[in-house]
Design a protein around this motif. Structure first.
Motif, mmCIF file in Angstrom:
data_model
loop_
_atom_site.group_PDB
_atom_site.id
_atom_site.type_symbol
_atom_site.label_atom_id
_atom_site.label_comp_id
_atom_site.label_asym_id
_atom_site.label_seq_id
_atom_site.Cartn_x
_atom_site.Cartn_y
_atom_site.Cartn_z
ATOM 1 N N TRP A 222 26.276 18.863 -6.410
ATOM 2 C CA TRP A 222 26.050 17.489 -6.833
ATOM 3 C C TRP A 222 25.220 16.741 -5.783
ATOM 4 O O TRP A 222 24.323 15.957 -6.124
ATOM 5 N N VAL B 55 21.688 17.612 -6.275
ATOM 6 C CA VAL B 55 21.120 16.867 -7.408
ATOM 7 C C VAL B 55 20.760 15.458 -6.963
ATOM 8 O O VAL B 55 19.684 14.943 -7.290
ATOM 9 N N GLN C 271 17.132 13.542 -6.933
ATOM 10 C CA GLN C 271 16.925 12.203 -7.501
ATOM 11 C C GLN C 271 16.237 11.290 -6.498
ATOM 12 O O GLN C 271 15.275 10.594 -6.840
ATOM 13 N N ILE D 65 17.703 13.306 -14.609
ATOM 14 C CA ILE D 65 18.470 13.909 -13.511
ATOM 15 C C ILE D 65 19.824 13.211 -13.394
ATOM 16 O O ILE D 65 20.832 13.855 -13.103
ATOM 17 N N ALA E 248 22.479 14.836 -15.548
ATOM 18 C CA ALA E 248 23.054 16.033 -14.932
ATOM 19 C C ALA E 248 24.012 15.639 -13.817
ATOM 20 O O ALA E 248 25.106 16.202 -13.695
ATOM 21 N N SER E 249 23.620 14.657 -13.032
ATOM 22 C CA SER E 249 24.462 14.194 -11.930
ATOM 23 C C SER E 249 25.798 13.664 -12.431
ATOM 24 O O SER E 249 26.858 13.995 -11.885
ATOM 25 N N LEU F 127 19.377 24.339 -10.617
ATOM 26 C CA LEU F 127 18.926 23.361 -9.628
ATOM 27 C C LEU F 127 17.769 23.911 -8.800
ATOM 28 O O LEU F 127 16.816 23.174 -8.492
ATOM 29 N N VAL G 145 14.830 20.253 -15.961
ATOM 30 C CA VAL G 145 15.857 19.209 -15.928
ATOM 31 C C VAL G 145 16.752 19.309 -17.158
ATOM 32 O O VAL G 145 17.976 19.201 -17.060
ATOM 33 N N LEU H 75 19.156 22.047 -16.613
ATOM 34 C CA LEU H 75 20.201 21.628 -15.666
ATOM 35 C C LEU H 75 21.248 20.771 -16.372
ATOM 36 O O LEU H 75 22.449 20.947 -16.158
#
Length: 180
Positions: A53, A56, A60, A75, A78-79, A131, A147, A150
């Motif tokens: 995380w 990620v 970002q 993004i 996904a986060s 990632l 992305v 992901l």
């Protein structure tokens, strides 16, 4: 030194006596051990996914710094999914059944839970690869697809944890053995 050994051995004898004299106590110990193992596994997974995380989040920040704002929201999806997964790992109840539960998990149910646990472990590698692909695609034409992949893998983490929870919640007196 032998005094310590004798004490530990004596304590084990007391424990073994307790196991042999209290019906169901050995089952309680097994459940307690499963709870501890479950907690350890989920804490380890949460820590590993926490590192992903953070990667990620770094991607970002990098996109923001480069002015590529169009992908920052993607993004973020996904986060958020990874953060939600990590939070579920950390906060869901540990173990498989409680001490006073009238339910004992059958071996086949426990095997299904372990299969989901293995899937969660394997998803760590999938998230890391996805990632890696995002990081390698920054500035390229394949960034959008990387992305989206992901995001899909992060959703797979949530789905797998939900299915694991469903297996645990689906274990009822009708589907499990009584602890008589």
């Amino acid at each position: 030194m032998s005094d310590i050994y004798d004490r530990v051995k004596g304590d084990q004898n007391i424990f073994n006596q307790l196991l042999s004299r209290v019906p169901g106590f050995s089952g309680y110990v097994e459940r307690a051990q499963r709870r501890v193992a479950d907690k350890m596994l989920r804490e380890a997974l949460a820590n590993r996914f926490e590192a992903l995380w953070q990667r990620v989040s770094a991607v970002q920040r990098g996109l923001l710094g480069e002015g590529e704002l169009e992908l920052v929201d993607d993004i973020e999806q996904a986060s958020l999914k990874l953060r939600q997964f990590i939070d579920r790992l950390k906060t869901a109840a540990y173990g498989y059944t409680g001490f006073f539960d009238a339910v004992r998990i059958r071996p086949e149910d426990l095997e299904r839970v372990y299969a989901y646990d293995l899937a969660l472990v394997n998803l760590e590698d999938e998230v890391a690869r996805a990632l890696d692909h995002v990081e390698a695609s920054i500035g390229g034409e394949g960034m959008g697809a990387a992305v989206r992949h992901l995001i899909a893998v992060a959703q797979s983490c949530l789905d797998a944890f939900e299915k694991r929870t469903e297996v645990l919640m689906g274990i009822s007196p009708a589907t499990a053995e009584s602890t008589q």
